[in-house]
Scaffold this active site. Structure first.
Site, PDB file in Angstrom:
ATOM      1  CB  ALA A  18      72.259  54.435  69.383  1.00 62.98           C
ATOM      2  CB  CYS A 100      69.302  61.387  69.008  1.00 63.67           C
ATOM      3  SG  CYS A 100      70.866  60.828  68.296  1.00 63.67           S
ATOM      4  CG  ASP A 202      76.701  66.635  82.404  1.00 55.85           C
ATOM      5  OD1 ASP A 202      76.875  65.833  81.471  1.00 55.85           O
ATOM      6  OD2 ASP A 202      76.972  67.850  82.315  1.00 55.85           O
ATOM      7  NE  ARG A 225      77.235  61.695  78.177  1.00 56.80           N
ATOM      8  CZ  ARG A 225      77.786  62.898  78.178  1.00 56.80           C
ATOM      9  NH1 ARG A 225      78.981  63.073  77.626  1.00 56.80           N
ATOM     10  NH2 ARG A 225      77.163  63.925  78.732  1.00 56.80           N
TER      11      ARG A 225
END
Length: 343
Positions: A18, A100, A202, A225
């Site tokens: 998001a 989420c 990760d 990420r």
């Protein structure tokens, strides 16, 4: 890696995030090697569909590659309607968010909060699968908390009710993003079902990617990420998996070119006012390694004009490039001096 009728270019997938995986970022990651990119989640609440944020999330005009859209909610009927809306807007794959961990999502019983209620999970999956004629996928965590890792049970429900691919983040909801992701549960899920399983959590470099893929025997990797400010991660991992060799890091010139293009596309997509604000976080991620004292980013975050943002970034990279040329020459001169015969 195949999802329904769609064969992916490779087994590396950009995770839906998001506020991050908007159209400019998705298309950039696709161009730099992602086999599939998934849009940021759209609420199943029809009352928000006319808001600018939702309209941007539903905008897939001109996209290359398979269009995959994630939806989030807790009401089976509304989730079915959200799936139908997105298919009518061009979605070729619909992904259900049950991973989420955000409080504002979980307090509505959506996201990973649903893992506490397997019966409701089944109802939602059935409703969405029956509502559309495109493949439906699911993203989950390993469970609600460490004492309740029910990922295998949820995976079997998913498989039995028509889910065609399952992505698993290696943490529980209670873990949020703390500590390290664990891959034992993902490995066990892969062994328990026959649908494709995607490992997530990760995966931030080529070595970790190879270890996770080999350990879990997953069909694909999902990267979230690790791609922020680092869209090259997809081509680097793909090259390493195919050849066993490390791909050279992008030059300052390429970083500059890609970042400036990305920021300009954000400005165009959101408009100059909103685009200038949204661009700040991306610039922060790109320059985290280059601007460790955060001096440039502190200055950049005060700029509200889109054109000025691009001008300042151009100046920043010109300075960096000149410094790089200077130190390269200095290193070459040092080598020449050391190899010269003594006078």
């Amino acid at each position: 890696m195949q999802i329904g009728p769609y064969v992916l270019d490779n087994n590396l997938i950009l995770a839906p995030m998001a506020g991050v995986t908007d159209r400019p970022f998705r298309q950039l990651c696709k161009r730099l090697g992602a086999g599939l990119v998934v849009s940021e989640m759209l609420s199943s609440n029809p009352q928000v569909w006319e808001r600018d944020k939702s309209k941007h999330r539903m905008d897939h005009s001109g996209e290359i590659g398979i269009r995959a859209v994630q939806i989030a909610g807790a009401d089976p009927e509304l989730m079915a309607q959200a799936a139908q809306l997105n298919v009518s807007n061009g979605a070729q794959i619909v992904d259900i968010n049950m991973g989420c961990p955000a409080k504002k999502v979980n307090k509505k019983l959506a996201g990973s909060a649903l893992l506490q209620y397997p019966a409701l999970v089944e109802q939602i999956i059935k409703a969405v699968v029956n509502a559309v004629d495109v493949p439906v996928t699911l993203k989950i965590r390993t469970g609600w908390d460490i004492e309740n890792r029910n990922g295998i049970a949820i995976a079997k429900i998913a498989q039995d009710n028509g889910i065609q691919s399952l992505a698993v983040h290696g943490r529980t909801r209670a873990c949020m993003y703390k500590g390290d992701a664990e891959y034992d549960t993902i490995k066990a899920i892969k062994q328990a079902v026959s649908i494709p399983v995607v490992a997530n959590g990760d995966i931030t470099d080529v070595h970790k990617a190879k270890r996770v893929l080999e350990y879990t025997q997953a069909d694909a990797l999902m990267i979230g990420r690790g791609a922020q400010g680092n869209p090259w991660i997809f081509r680097e991992i793909l090259h390493y998996l195919q050849t066993g060799q490390m791909l050279a890091a992008p030059s300052i010139g390429e970083v500059s070119s890609i970042l400036l293009e990305h920021v300009a596309n954000v400005h165009q997509f959101y408009g100059e006012y909103s685009g200038a604000r949204i661009a700040r976080k991306h610039v922060g991620w790109y320059l985290a390694e280059h601007d460790k004292e955060r001096e440039f980013r502190a200055k950049f975050n005060t700029i509200e004009n889109a054109s000025q943002q691009l001008d300042v970034l151009n100046q920043y990279f010109e300075t960096m490039n000149m410094a790089s040329i200077y130190f390269d020459r200095l290193a070459d001169e040092t080598v020449i001096s050391q190899n010269s015969p003594a006078a």
